[in-house]
Design a protein around this motif. Structure first.
Motif, short mmCIF file in Angstrom:
data_model
loop_
_atom_site.label_atom_id
_atom_site.label_comp_id
_atom_site.label_asym_id
_atom_site.label_seq_id
_atom_site.Cartn_x
_atom_site.Cartn_y
_atom_site.Cartn_z
N VAL A 32 0.86 -1.19 0.00
CA VAL A 32 0.00 0.00 0.00
C VAL A 32 0.89 1.24 0.00
O VAL A 32 1.82 1.34 0.80
CB VAL A 32 -0.92 0.01 1.23
N SER A 33 0.58 2.14 -0.90
CA SER A 33 1.36 3.38 -0.99
C SER A 33 1.01 4.30 0.16
O SER A 33 -0.14 4.35 0.62
CB SER A 33 1.08 4.08 -2.32
N THR A 34 1.99 5.04 0.59
CA THR A 34 1.75 6.04 1.63
C THR A 34 2.79 7.15 1.49
O THR A 34 3.91 6.91 1.03
CB THR A 34 1.84 5.41 3.04
N GLY A 35 2.37 8.31 1.88
CA GLY A 35 3.32 9.43 1.89
C GLY A 35 3.91 9.64 3.26
O GLY A 35 4.72 10.56 3.45
N THR A 36 3.48 8.87 4.21
CA THR A 36 3.94 9.06 5.59
C THR A 36 4.84 7.92 6.05
O THR A 36 4.84 7.54 7.21
CB THR A 36 2.73 9.17 6.53
N LEU A 37 5.63 7.38 5.12
CA LEU A 37 6.51 6.26 5.49
C LEU A 37 7.49 6.67 6.60
O LEU A 37 7.80 5.87 7.50
CB LEU A 37 7.28 5.77 4.27
N GLU A 38 7.96 7.93 6.54
CA GLU A 38 8.90 8.36 7.57
C GLU A 38 8.24 8.37 8.94
O GLU A 38 8.90 8.12 9.95
CB GLU A 38 9.44 9.76 7.23
N VAL A 39 6.96 8.66 8.96
CA VAL A 39 6.25 8.63 10.25
C VAL A 39 6.13 7.19 10.74
O VAL A 39 6.31 6.91 11.93
CB VAL A 39 4.86 9.28 10.11
N TRP A 40 5.85 6.28 9.81
CA TRP A 40 5.78 4.86 10.21
C TRP A 40 7.12 4.38 10.74
O TRP A 40 7.18 3.53 11.62
CB TRP A 40 5.37 3.99 9.02
N ARG A 41 8.18 4.92 10.19
CA ARG A 41 9.51 4.49 10.67
C ARG A 41 9.75 4.95 12.11
O ARG A 41 10.63 4.42 12.79
CB ARG A 41 10.61 5.06 9.78
N GLN A 42 8.98 5.91 12.56
CA GLN A 42 9.16 6.39 13.93
C GLN A 42 8.42 5.51 14.94
O GLN A 42 8.55 5.72 16.14
CB GLN A 42 8.65 7.82 14.05
N VAL A 43 7.65 4.55 14.42
CA VAL A 43 6.99 3.63 15.35
C VAL A 43 8.07 2.84 16.09
O VAL A 43 9.01 2.34 15.47
CB VAL A 43 6.08 2.66 14.57
N PRO A 44 8.00 2.79 17.40
CA PRO A 44 9.03 2.08 18.17
C PRO A 44 9.23 0.66 17.64
O PRO A 44 8.26 -0.06 17.36
CB PRO A 44 8.48 2.07 19.59
N ALA A 47 7.38 -2.34 19.36
CA ALA A 47 5.97 -2.57 19.03
C ALA A 47 5.83 -3.23 17.68
O ALA A 47 5.01 -4.13 17.48
CB ALA A 47 5.22 -1.23 19.05
N ALA A 48 6.66 -2.80 16.72
CA ALA A 48 6.58 -3.38 15.39
C ALA A 48 6.98 -4.85 15.41
O ALA A 48 6.34 -5.69 14.78
CB ALA A 48 7.48 -2.61 14.43
N SER B 101 4.18 11.11 -3.90
CA SER B 101 3.38 10.75 -2.73
C SER B 101 1.98 11.35 -2.79
O SER B 101 1.09 10.91 -2.07
CB SER B 101 4.08 11.20 -1.44
N GLU B 220 -3.63 7.54 5.67
CA GLU B 220 -2.50 8.14 6.36
C GLU B 220 -2.94 8.79 7.67
O GLU B 220 -2.19 8.80 8.65
CB GLU B 220 -1.83 9.18 5.45
N PHE B 232 4.57 1.40 1.19
CA PHE B 232 5.44 1.67 0.05
C PHE B 232 5.49 3.17 -0.19
O PHE B 232 4.45 3.84 -0.28
CB PHE B 232 4.88 0.95 -1.19
#
Lengths: 369, 292
Positions: A32-44, A47-48, B101, B220, B232
């Protein structure tokens, strides 16, 4: 080694393969495409990782694929070689002529001696009389070395024409294709050659009777000469029993006899076969070299007289053959070359696989439900 | 037909702006003209950050103190902010993010950003001003389209329909354009993931108000729980596989809210407008907010 009765059915394995691929595709995490991948990377990370560990296998799909695979293999008729060593099957002719003695040993004993040098172990022995089969493993039972009591019928040899089977007989009535033939005591037809000392003596009291006339016809058909009593190889006799004369009636396959007779006296320690038993009394019987008839001349035949004549002729044949020494009295040998080795015993797993398919399919439904 | 119905259900890098949207845009234009007329009847000015005083409103934490009415503070003992009105004939520049994006969402973020751009531009023209949309073209060059009157609307819509969400075209390149320095209003439309508040607030100065609409896809803003998903990034091609349980969703929500709060606080301190909108929201209300 796994083999299949219907290998073309293995093509149906594409079905479980397709189901597996579909299940894996369905289970694969969707991209799934997202523009907030950097935010997801901030998930501890903890937890992931904890959430990733909760992945569970697709049990329902796995069970269904297992059921389909088992079903396909069952459909293909899967079978596998057993671990046991292949066993030779020795088929014994226990006809009376196999017990004819020559040089102090019977044809059967000579054949078994020859077999020791020719055939490796392990073996299984079978004696077949008509449809009746006796079996023994590793060694021939002692009682098989003695002449069998009662009647003996020619086996259906061709039914036993398989690789790994050795026929032991003195008269090969069928030509084996896959089995081996260990002939002892003579080849087919050898025992029917008349000889000077192989005449037939017919009791004068039977002349003009049904049995006497048939015995004469049989001698003519076999090319056998009538002989005086001392030189005869076969005696066809009228016997007088001790019991009083009684009126008897006996029915056989397609014919019946009515007449007066005394029942034949019992024989002790001598193998014989009652051929005709009327009302519980033996009136015609045969043993090697002797056919005894207790019915008098006024016997009346009703029904299929040809069948009656053939039956009586066979009885005469058997009594006659038993008195002829087989012309071949040397050690036995394979007459059609070295026998092909027996197939390794195989075990079919089709039923077991079908059961497993049903069980797995039920489990898949239960898990899904 | 509702404009939403003609939009695509999946991510799309292309812009549709179909007939239903055009009809809604017409209705929006009428609404904007009516508001403009009422404003003209009072002071002949359109709302915005101009030089004429429009009124007061309570102070909010972090707002730019240059508009604090010190006299009212002294007399009432409570802080009040001056609300000014835009001058007639203001020049608005709308910076449109067309990075890859922006293709995310159904409808896509770019679709919604284009809807907002068209509506804001039309409202600006309706209040006597001029609007210019700047964005990257398909080949990466910066392209412009001005809207001086309603007659230019078809060409603006056509300009917007040619936008494609592709590549890594940073909004920063648009901020460096000379036209933005001469404008009285800069409206930034994008997901703002590749810029920082300071980059945008650098455009704010005396006589130039900055409004930002952070357009984010529904997934999002409020992703749903899932056994497994592979995120992605269409700009960089990076991926990240996760199982979205409540713990992960909470952590993500906190991280996203933290980032948006940074924007809100920074813009509030400078008295500029910042808002967040999902890509499947109606454009009318937000467009009016952006031109006020």
């Amino acid at each position: 080694m796994i083999a299949f009765d219907r290998p073309w059915a293995l093509a149906s394995l594409v079905v479980p393969l397709a189901v597996m691929l579909a299940a894996l595709r369905a289970r694969r995490a969707p991209r799934v495409s997202t523009g907030t991948l950097e935010v997801w990377r901030q998930v501890p990370a903890g937890a992931a990782r904890a959430s990733a560990r909760r992945w569970t296998p697709p049990w329902s799909a796995l069970l269904l694929v297992g059921a389909l695979c088992a079903g396909c293999l069952a459909l293909a008729g899967a079978r596998a070689s057993a671990r046991a060593e292949p066993r030779w099957l020795v088929l014994l002719d226990r006809s009376p002529s196999m017990y004819a003695s020559s040089s102090g040993t019977t044809a059967l004993e000579r054949a078994l001696d020859a077999l020791e040098a020719l055939l490796p172990r392990p073996r299984e022995y079978r004696a077949v009389s008509g449809e009746f089969v006796s079996a023994a493993r590793d060694a021939v039972p002692e009682d098989w070395l003695a002449r069998p009591r009662g009647d003996w019928e020619e086996p259906d040899w061709q039914r036993w024409d398989e690789p790994g089977v050795v026929w032991i007989t003195d008269r090969a009535r069928a030509k084996p294709v896959q089995a081996a033939l260990l002939a002892v005591g003579g080849e087919d037809g050898a025992s029917w050659h008349p000889s000077a000392r192989a005449g037939v003596h017919i009791d004068a009291r039977l002349q003009g009777t049904l049995f006497g006339d048939l015995a004469l016809s049989w001698c003519a058909a076999r090319g056998l000469a009538l002989a005086p009593s001392p030189d005869a190889a076969l005696f066809v006799m009228r016997s007088e029993g001790a019991e009083p004369v009684r009126s008897l009636r006996c029915e056989q396959r397609g014919w019946s006899l009515e007449g007066l007779a005394r029942s034949l006296p019992p024989l002790h320690d001598e193998p014989s076969a009652d051929w005709l038993v009327c009302d519980g009394h033996s009136v015609v019987r045969a043993r090697p070299g002797v056919v005894e008839v207790a019915l008098d001349g006024a016997t009346r035949l009703v029904g299929d007289d040809l069948e009656f004549a053939l039956d009586f002729s066979r009885r005469l044949d058997r009594a006659w053959v038993e008195r002829i020494d087989p012309p071949y009295s040397g050690p036995g040998e394979y007459l059609n070359g070295t026998p092909p080795a027996p197939h390794a015993p195989e075990r079919s797993y089709a039923a077991w696989l079908a059961t497993m398919a049903a069980v797995l399919g039920a489990l898949a439904l239960a898990v899904r439900g | 037909m509702d404009g939403r119905l003609e939009r695509r259900d999946a991510d799309s890098e292309r812009v549709v702006l179909g007939p239903a949207f055009c009809a809604r845009l017409e209705r929006f234009a009428a609404l904007a003209r009516a508001r403009g007329a009422r404003a003209d009847g009072r002071a002949g000015l359109a709302p915005g950050q101009g030089v004429e005083l429009d009124g007061h409103r309570p102070y909010r934490d972090g707002e730019d103190l240059r508009d604090l009415d010190w006299e009212l503070l002294a007399r009432l003992g409570r802080p009040w902010m001056r609300v000014r009105r835009a001058e007639r004939g203001e020049r608005a520049v709308l910076a449109l993010d067309t990075s890859a994006s922006m293709s995310v969402g159904a409808p896509s973020k770019l679709e919604h950003a284009c809807e907002l751009a068209a509506a804001v531009a039309l409202a600006t023209v309706g209040s006597g001003g001029r609007a210019e949309v700047v964005a990257h073209g398909a080949e990466g060059r910066v392209e412009r389209c001005a809207l001086r009157s309603r007659r230019d609307l078809p060409s603006l819509l056509e300009f917007l329909r040619r936008r494609i969400a592709r590549g890594e075209r940073s909004l920063r390149e648009l901020f460096a354009l000379s036209g933005l320095a001469r404008s009285s209003r800069v409206v930034v439309l994008g997901d703002l993931m590749d810029v920082e508040p300071a980059d945008v607030l650098a455009l704010a100065r005396r006589g130039c108000r900055v409004s930002v609409a952070a357009v984010l896809a529904r997934r999002e803003l409020s992703p749903r729980a899932s056994e497994g998903i592979e995120w992605f990034d269409p700009e960089r091609g990076d991926t990240l596989a996760l199982a979205l349980d409540s713990g992960v969703l909470s952590a993500y929500g906190r991280a996203l809210e933290g980032r948006l709060e940074l924007w809100r606080a920074a813009f509030a301190r400078r008295g500029q407008a910042f808002c967040v909108t999902p890509s499947d929201a109606q454009f009318e209300t937000l467009a009016l907010e952006l031109v006020r």
